[in-house]
Design an enzyme around this catalytic site. Structure first.
Site, PDB file in Angstrom:
ATOM      1  N   ARG A 186      52.871  21.370  -2.207  1.00  0.00           N
ATOM      2  CA  ARG A 186      53.396  21.489  -3.560  1.00  0.00           C
ATOM      3  C   ARG A 186      52.334  22.169  -4.430  1.00  0.00           C
ATOM      4  O   ARG A 186      51.138  22.027  -4.169  1.00  0.00           O
ATOM      5  CB  ARG A 186      53.707  20.110  -4.148  1.00  0.00           C
ATOM      6  CG  ARG A 186      54.489  19.166  -3.248  1.00  0.00           C
ATOM      7  CD  ARG A 186      55.884  19.643  -2.977  1.00  0.00           C
ATOM      8  NE  ARG A 186      56.546  20.094  -4.189  1.00  0.00           N
ATOM      9  CZ  ARG A 186      57.543  20.981  -4.195  1.00  0.00           C
ATOM     10  NH1 ARG A 186      57.969  21.490  -3.077  1.00  0.00           N
ATOM     11  NH2 ARG A 186      58.097  21.347  -5.325  1.00  0.00           N
ATOM     12  N   ASN A 218      62.600  18.516  -7.665  1.00  0.00           N
ATOM     13  CA  ASN A 218      61.834  17.273  -7.774  1.00  0.00           C
ATOM     14  C   ASN A 218      62.657  16.061  -7.339  1.00  0.00           C
ATOM     15  O   ASN A 218      62.107  15.127  -6.740  1.00  0.00           O
ATOM     16  CB  ASN A 218      61.310  17.088  -9.195  1.00  0.00           C
ATOM     17  CG  ASN A 218      60.069  17.923  -9.455  1.00  0.00           C
ATOM     18  OD1 ASN A 218      59.501  18.494  -8.538  1.00  0.00           O
ATOM     19  ND2 ASN A 218      59.668  17.991 -10.714  1.00  0.00           N
ATOM     20  N   GLU A 242      63.488  23.647 -10.702  1.00  0.00           N
ATOM     21  CA  GLU A 242      62.330  22.751 -10.654  1.00  0.00           C
ATOM     22  C   GLU A 242      62.770  21.286 -10.739  1.00  0.00           C
ATOM     23  O   GLU A 242      62.311  20.442  -9.955  1.00  0.00           O
ATOM     24  CB  GLU A 242      61.369  23.043 -11.809  1.00  0.00           C
ATOM     25  CG  GLU A 242      60.706  24.411 -11.787  1.00  0.00           C
ATOM     26  CD  GLU A 242      59.759  24.623 -10.615  1.00  0.00           C
ATOM     27  OE1 GLU A 242      59.497  23.671  -9.856  1.00  0.00           O
ATOM     28  OE2 GLU A 242      59.292  25.767 -10.458  1.00  0.00           O
TER      29      GLU A 242
HETATM   30  N1  LIG Z   1      62.422  13.130 -10.113  1.00  0.00           N
HETATM   31  C1  LIG Z   1      61.211  12.634  -9.805  1.00  0.00           C
HETATM   32  N2  LIG Z   1      61.098  11.387  -9.240  1.00  0.00           N
HETATM   33  C2  LIG Z   1      59.888  10.880  -8.923  1.00  0.00           C
HETATM   34  N3  LIG Z   1      58.715  11.521  -9.118  1.00  0.00           N
HETATM   35  C3  LIG Z   1      58.755  12.749  -9.665  1.00  0.00           C
HETATM   36  C4  LIG Z   1      59.988  13.367 -10.030  1.00  0.00           C
HETATM   37  N4  LIG Z   1      59.712  14.579 -10.565  1.00  0.00           N
HETATM   38  C5  LIG Z   1      58.376  14.712 -10.515  1.00  0.00           C
HETATM   39  N5  LIG Z   1      57.779  13.629  -9.973  1.00  0.00           N
HETATM   40  C6  LIG Z   1      56.316  13.427  -9.821  1.00  0.00           C
HETATM   41  O1  LIG Z   1      55.627  14.329 -10.681  1.00  0.00           O
HETATM   42  C7  LIG Z   1      54.759  15.165  -9.902  1.00  0.00           C
HETATM   43  C8  LIG Z   1      54.618  16.521 -10.540  1.00  0.00           C
HETATM   44  O2  LIG Z   1      55.823  17.264 -10.438  1.00  0.00           O
HETATM   45  P1  LIG Z   1      55.778  18.859 -10.453  1.00  0.00           P
HETATM   46  O3  LIG Z   1      55.052  19.317 -11.672  1.00  0.00           O
HETATM   47  O4  LIG Z   1      57.164  19.373 -10.278  1.00  0.00           O
HETATM   48  O5  LIG Z   1      54.865  19.230  -9.198  1.00  0.00           O
HETATM   49  P2  LIG Z   1      55.206  19.208  -7.626  1.00  0.00           P
HETATM   50  O6  LIG Z   1      56.691  19.046  -7.450  1.00  0.00           O
HETATM   51  O7  LIG Z   1      54.720  20.507  -7.136  1.00  0.00           O
HETATM   52  O8  LIG Z   1      54.447  18.048  -7.064  1.00  0.00           O
HETATM   53  C9  LIG Z   1      55.356  15.151  -8.514  1.00  0.00           C
HETATM   54  O9  LIG Z   1      54.419  15.469  -7.522  1.00  0.00           O
HETATM   55  C10 LIG Z   1      55.867  13.714  -8.405  1.00  0.00           C
HETATM   56  O10 LIG Z   1      54.806  12.834  -8.080  1.00  0.00           O
HETATM   57 MG   LIG Z   2      58.116  20.050  -8.531  1.00  0.00          MG
END
Ligand SMILES: Nc1ncnc2c1ncn2[C@@H]1O[C@H](COP(=O)(O)OP(=O)(O)O)[C@@H](O)[C@H]1O
Ligand SMILES: [Mg+2]
Lengths: 156, 106
Positions: free
Chosen positions: A119, A62, A58
């Site tokens: 997502r 990301n 995960e």
């Molecule tokens: N490493 C990262 N850099 C920038 N934004 C991030 C990062 N990790 C997560 N995010 C933000 O947090 C949101 C939620 O992440 P997540 O719970 O993994 O859901 P998803 O990946 O399905 O969108 C992402 O949609 C993104 O906007």
């Molecule tokens: Mg994610």
């Protein structure tokens, strides 16, 4: 007095690694396999290994999907793994990507900053429920660091 | 991640094998949609017993195919989800939206 001292003694890192990867989707499987192989030294259960693989997947995904969305193909992910003498394994997954404006909002179940991208918005929820501790530090335009901690049944 | 498909009467079955992550989902979702849109079945079954890894990107793939199925008026169900799939579907509450068929009740 000595009991207090004993409790305050910080856990010591006994094993560690650092790995730098290109932020490419083809590295997602590689990263979680490395994490599982590292944690295997603590003799985890099959279930615990699956938890670690999924949580690391995960965090790395990301970085690939969100952190470097504006610089496709360019960007690095740094993964640091540590095993402590109290039976914890800790993974730090770091990028120098776009960062998050509002970390609290991003941590909410079902929230996604990429509604077009198919997502689920469940990445952080998975990390939280498959690990014992999740820490997120992020700065817009600077990057994000995710720290996953899991306590494994056995000892070093 | 790979998938095969077969059709019997009104049912299109897509059988997925391997690791259902972002990499695998991105590589296969268009091809899955193409089969659904071409065959216009009444029912789409995703067979998931051979998916030995699944994270939240896998959930995205399941929801996406659920929506594609709806656009052709088909209902999507999941057949024999492997433990990692079942676990993550339950965490997200997706098991309430998508019907699951199991050959052996657990
Ligand atoms: N490493 C990262 N850099 C920038 N934004 C991030 C990062 N990790 C997560 N995010 C933000 O947090 C949101 C939620 O992440 P997540 O719970 O993994 O859901 P998803 O990946 O399905 O969108 C992402 O949609 C993104 O906007
Ligand atoms: Mg994610």
């Amino acid at each position: 007095m000595s009991a207090v001292k004993e409790r305050k003694k910080a856990a010591k890192a006994v094993e560690s690694f650092t790995l730098t990867l290109a932020a490419k989707s083809s590295n997602e499987g590689f990263a979680r396999t490395i994490a599982a192989a590292f944690a295997a030294r603590l003799d985890p259960t099959v279930e615990e290994l699956a938890d670690i693989k999924t949580a690391v997947s995960e965090a790395v995904t990301n970085c690939v999907v969100h952190a470097y969305k504006n610089s496709r193909g360019k960007g690095e992910i740094r993964i640091k793994g540590q095993i402590f003498d109290d039976g914890r394994v800790v993974f730090e997954i770091k990028d120098k990507g776009c960062g998050m404006e509002d970390v609290e909002k991003c941590l909410q179940p079902l929230y996604t900053g990429d509604p077009e991208g198919e997502r689920s918005g469940m990445g952080f929820t998975v990390m939280e429920s498959f690990c014992d501790k999740l820490k997120v530090r992020s700065k817009p335009e600077k990057g994000t660091t995710v720290v996953l901690t899991k306590r494994l049944g056995g000892n070093v | 991640m790979r998938f095969t498909h077969k059709t019997t009467k009104d049912t299109l079955t897509l059988s997925l094998t391997g690791e259902l992550d972002h990499h695998g989902a991105a590589a296969t979702r268009k091809a899955m949609d193409a089969v659904i849109l071409e065959q216009q079945p009444k029912k789409v079954v995703l067979e998931l017993k051979d998916v030995h890894f699944c994270d939240s990107s896998g959930l995205g793939l399941l929801m996406g195919r659920y929506k594609t199925a709806l656009t052709v008026g088909a209902v999507l169900t999941v057949k024999e989800p492997s433990p990692p799939v079942a676990r993550i579907m339950k965490l997200a509450g997706l098991d309430k939206l998508i019907k699951t068929e199991r050959s052996v009740e657990v």
